[in-house]
Design an enzyme around this catalytic site. Structure first.
Site, PDB file in Angstrom:
ATOM      1  N   ASP A 140       0.726  -1.386   0.003  1.00  0.00           N
ATOM      2  CA  ASP A 140       0.011  -0.121   0.245  1.00  0.00           C
ATOM      3  C   ASP A 140       0.792   1.345   0.056  1.00  0.00           C
ATOM      4  O   ASP A 140       0.303   2.283  -0.144  1.00  0.00           O
ATOM      5  CB  ASP A 140      -1.058  -0.082   1.035  1.00  0.00           C
ATOM      6  CG  ASP A 140      -1.762  -1.083   1.498  1.00  0.00           C
ATOM      7  OD1 ASP A 140      -2.411  -1.161  -0.027  1.00  0.00           O
ATOM      8  OD2 ASP A 140      -2.242  -1.845   2.470  1.00  0.00           O
ATOM      9  N   HIS A 160       5.436 -12.895   7.492  1.00  0.00           N
ATOM     10  CA  HIS A 160       4.999 -11.767   5.886  1.00  0.00           C
ATOM     11  C   HIS A 160       6.722 -11.531   5.637  1.00  0.00           C
ATOM     12  O   HIS A 160       7.478 -11.402   6.158  1.00  0.00           O
ATOM     13  CB  HIS A 160       4.179 -11.134   5.515  1.00  0.00           C
ATOM     14  CG  HIS A 160       4.836  -9.905   6.244  1.00  0.00           C
ATOM     15  ND1 HIS A 160       5.099  -9.504   7.579  1.00  0.00           N
ATOM     16  CD2 HIS A 160       4.974  -8.259   6.056  1.00  0.00           C
ATOM     17  CE1 HIS A 160       6.123  -8.311   8.077  1.00  0.00           C
ATOM     18  NE2 HIS A 160       5.855  -7.669   6.739  1.00  0.00           N
ATOM     19  N   PHE A 213      26.281  -3.810  16.257  1.00  0.00           N
ATOM     20  CA  PHE A 213      25.792  -1.893  15.740  1.00  0.00           C
ATOM     21  C   PHE A 213      27.534  -1.942  14.773  1.00  0.00           C
ATOM     22  O   PHE A 213      28.271  -1.977  14.834  1.00  0.00           O
ATOM     23  CB  PHE A 213      26.599  -0.458  17.373  1.00  0.00           C
ATOM     24  CG  PHE A 213      25.848  -0.831  18.343  1.00  0.00           C
ATOM     25  CD1 PHE A 213      24.331  -0.367  17.476  1.00  0.00           C
ATOM     26  CD2 PHE A 213      25.098  -1.674  19.611  1.00  0.00           C
ATOM     27  CE1 PHE A 213      22.862   0.114  18.728  1.00  0.00           C
ATOM     28  CE2 PHE A 213      23.906  -1.785  20.349  1.00  0.00           C
ATOM     29  CZ  PHE A 213      23.163  -0.745  19.463  1.00  0.00           C
ATOM     30  N   GLU A 266      32.244   0.566  10.688  1.00  0.00           N
ATOM     31  CA  GLU A 266      32.618  -0.125   9.482  1.00  0.00           C
ATOM     32  C   GLU A 266      31.567   0.825   8.535  1.00  0.00           C
ATOM     33  O   GLU A 266      31.407  -0.143   7.243  1.00  0.00           O
ATOM     34  CB  GLU A 266      30.872  -0.615  10.141  1.00  0.00           C
ATOM     35  CG  GLU A 266      31.593  -1.916  11.251  1.00  0.00           C
ATOM     36  CD  GLU A 266      31.834  -1.640  13.014  1.00  0.00           C
ATOM     37  OE1 GLU A 266      31.362  -0.311  13.066  1.00  0.00           O
ATOM     38  OE2 GLU A 266      32.221  -2.260  13.099  1.00  0.00           O
TER      39      GLU A 266
HETATM   40  O1  G1P Z   1      34.756   0.344  20.661  1.00  0.00           O
HETATM   41  P1  G1P Z   1      32.979   0.849  21.168  1.00  0.00           P
HETATM   42  O2  G1P Z   1      32.842   1.934  20.557  1.00  0.00           O
HETATM   43  O3  G1P Z   1      33.265   0.232  21.763  1.00  0.00           O
HETATM   44  O4  G1P Z   1      31.960  -0.307  19.731  1.00  0.00           O
HETATM   45  C1  G1P Z   1      31.518   0.015  18.631  1.00  0.00           C
HETATM   46  O5  G1P Z   1      31.972   1.191  17.681  1.00  0.00           O
HETATM   47  C2  G1P Z   1      32.681  -0.261  16.748  1.00  0.00           C
HETATM   48  C3  G1P Z   1      32.951   0.223  15.682  1.00  0.00           C
HETATM   49  O6  G1P Z   1      32.732   1.421  14.965  1.00  0.00           O
HETATM   50  C4  G1P Z   1      32.060  -0.920  16.479  1.00  0.00           C
HETATM   51  O7  G1P Z   1      32.682  -2.469  15.993  1.00  0.00           O
HETATM   52  C5  G1P Z   1      30.906  -1.398  18.056  1.00  0.00           C
HETATM   53  O8  G1P Z   1      29.794  -3.139  17.232  1.00  0.00           O
HETATM   54  C6  G1P Z   1      30.156   0.147  18.448  1.00  0.00           C
HETATM   55  O9  G1P Z   1      29.846  -0.634  19.802  1.00  0.00           O
END
Ligand code: G1P
Ligand code: G1P
Lengths: 342, 342
Positions: free
Chosen positions: A69, A157, A306, A311
């Site tokens: 939709d 789904h 995260f 990343e």
């Molecule tokens: O190093 P931190 O702040 O604990 O970790 C954070 O930043 C990292 C670098 O982007 C990520 O790999 C982790 O998943 C995130 O939790």
């Protein structure tokens, strides 16, 4: 610490296995809702209910397909002008977005459905690729499972978005598989499946037609790759036996996922196979059908991985090895924690 | 619906502007914590406190740099064997991970800090790139801000991960900038900055040395790109005046971010400039220094954009146009909502 090569993306993933040791003081998620009513009169996906646009769902008793939709793609987007600055290029995006309910009940998921019910889903997937693939070069089947993965409706789904263009991810995968085939004379993923079946260390579940592994290049902690053993280009090419085998391995893989943290395990998954539309007439022997599962959880039912600063800006990084993840999943029971009590 | 070309990634983003109209019944986030104590005796980032490894922080009154207690990269990873199957390639990943506190107080953030305090952060960034760049080809400065972005400590800080390899993202950006320079004889981002400064429609804030835009190719709803107007390869090359200008524009951009939903706005950000190490001796004229800001929010302080199924498996998709996002940010006041009441 190592970099592992991602053959389907021509890039690398950074593995820092000991990072699991660091204590976690960050965000915790709400665990997935475990008590969902079988039928909710206000849920637009349930049989017989009325959706946002006023349409009434049929009183379906198996799968049910309708047009999204609020589609992200429509068949009639206008063409942008053609004299474009190289830094400001645009193209019309045309397509169609469908939604497919897996089952009339809101309180089941694929691992809790009967094998013959999962088989119906597989047949419908193939049917949609068949139908939309006559017109569109790419038909993306995907499932966002769980609120953590942006899913806004608990009813089981998936979605199917077909487009007049080859999206970035399959275009990259096409390029990598094509180059490998040219160089090695065998489809990348066919060779890969054989190697993994021998090595065993990354295998999670298998049967005579299928293999599920935590791929060598996994970026998400419990990412898996589902592959047929026979060379298959598209989901439409699966034999009846292979479809039955797929229903079997999906149920087993997803049961292990649920058993990992004893919750309805969130993930996004999707199918990649040889492109369709005008590509149906081309030689696509370098392609091999597969499904990717990308689950967000790392430590527990409530702690995600995260994929953020490093990343997003530099390179994907994982905190446990693919072999560790595979071993954990492999050792889990194949009976679902919800039915075990009975 | 349109596809917009992402010049720095050689791929496309799908824009489906009307998708904002669909009602949201999905996950809502906890809004960011607004009451953080200035000093917390248990917070390992505060001055004078003891960290996980037993080290004691200095009683710092400006910035403070230390090595990450759980590093994803270390200087001494062993080399893997060399006879590798093409599908199972690995490399040693070596490097160093540092943390930098921006300020002794836990209850401030960059937009709430004084301009001369932000300037100190910028000088230290340049200092770290200078220092680590003598040895490493890539020094990634990044900030994960807010629990929503995986940040596990509310104290204002960023991270710096230097590596013996060029990570995927800068490698791709290098490739795109190089190809553009070869074809058009001008650095991609220099030409881009000039074009955007003229067009104005995607500009959020500017001053005589800097420009912040919602880039044409933005994938996150309120993504921005921060660029110097002069051709600058690396953060180390910024003049004193440009550093002052950067402190000014950062404060203004981040204040607008906070004002958007009247919260401490979460994001991941990071700097990209010409590679270092052995690349310092090469011609890197195709490079232009810039910072990317990737904020996760879409609708409100508590509703994120989920980059899930279609985005992970097929292509990034956005629900409002870059021009709409830029206009919204541009029209916000430059006085921070927290200091406005006074
Ligand atoms: O190093 P931190 O702040 O604990 O970790 C954070 O930043 C990292 C670098 O982007 C990520 O790999 C982790 O998943 C995130 O939790
Ligand atoms: O269409 P849905 O399920 O409402 O939306 C979900 O999936 C889409 C496709 O992956 C994403 O773009 C949305 O951000 C997500 O919330």
């Amino acid at each position: 610490m190592q970099l592992l090569f991602r053959s389907l993306k021509d890039t690398w993933v950074l593995v820092s296995a000991h990072r699991m040791k660091r204590p976690w003081a960050g965000q915790v998620e709400k665990p997935p809702e475990e008590h969902i009513p079988r039928y909710d009169p206000r849920n637009p996906l349930c049989p017989g209910n009325t959706r946002a646009n006023g349409e009434v769902n049929s009183d379906y008793d198996s799968t049910f397909i309708f047009e999204n939709d609020f589609p992200a793609l429509q068949p009639d987007a206008p063409d942008p002008g053609s004299d474009q600055h190289p830094l400001f290029q645009s193209k019309a995006a045309r397509g169609i977005c469908k939604v497919m309910c897996f089952h009339p009940w809101s309180d089941v998921t694929l691992p809790l459905m009967k094998k013959h019910e999962v088989l119906k889903v597989i047949d419908k997937w193939a049917g949609l690729v068949e139908e939309l693939g006559t017109k569109y070069p790419w038909v993306q089947i995907f499932e966002n499972k769980g609120a953590m993965m942006g899913c806004s409706n608990p009813h089981p789904h998936c979605q199917v978005w077909a487009s007049n263009f080859l999206p970035n991810e399959p275009a990259l995968s096409d390029r990598c598989q094509r180059a490998y085939y040219k160089k090695h004379g065998e489809p990348l993923l066919l060779q890969y499946a054989r190697q993994e079946a021998e090595k065993k260390e990354r295998v999670v579940v298998e049967n005579s037609d299928w293999l599920a592994v935590v791929p060598y290049w996994a970026t998400w902690p419990y990412q898996t790759l589902l592959l047929p053993r026979r060379h298959v280009l598209r989901i439409t090419d699966l034999t009846t036996g292979e479809r039955e085998g797929l229903a079997d391995i999906m149920k087993r893989l997803l049961t292990k996922y649920d058993n990992l943290f004893e919750i309805s395990f969130p993930y996004s998954m999707g199918w990649h196979g040889a492109p369709t539309g005008t590509h149906l007439k081309e030689d696509n022997s370098h392609w091999h059908l597969h499904a990717h599962y990308y689950p967000p959880l790392l430590r527990s039912a409530t702690v995600k991985k995260f994929m953020v600063g490093y990343e997003m800006l530099a390179q994907e990084q994982r905190d446990l090895t693919p072999e560790q993840a595979a071993e954990k999943l492999r050792n889990l029971p194949e009976e679902h924690y919800k039915t075990r009590e009975n």
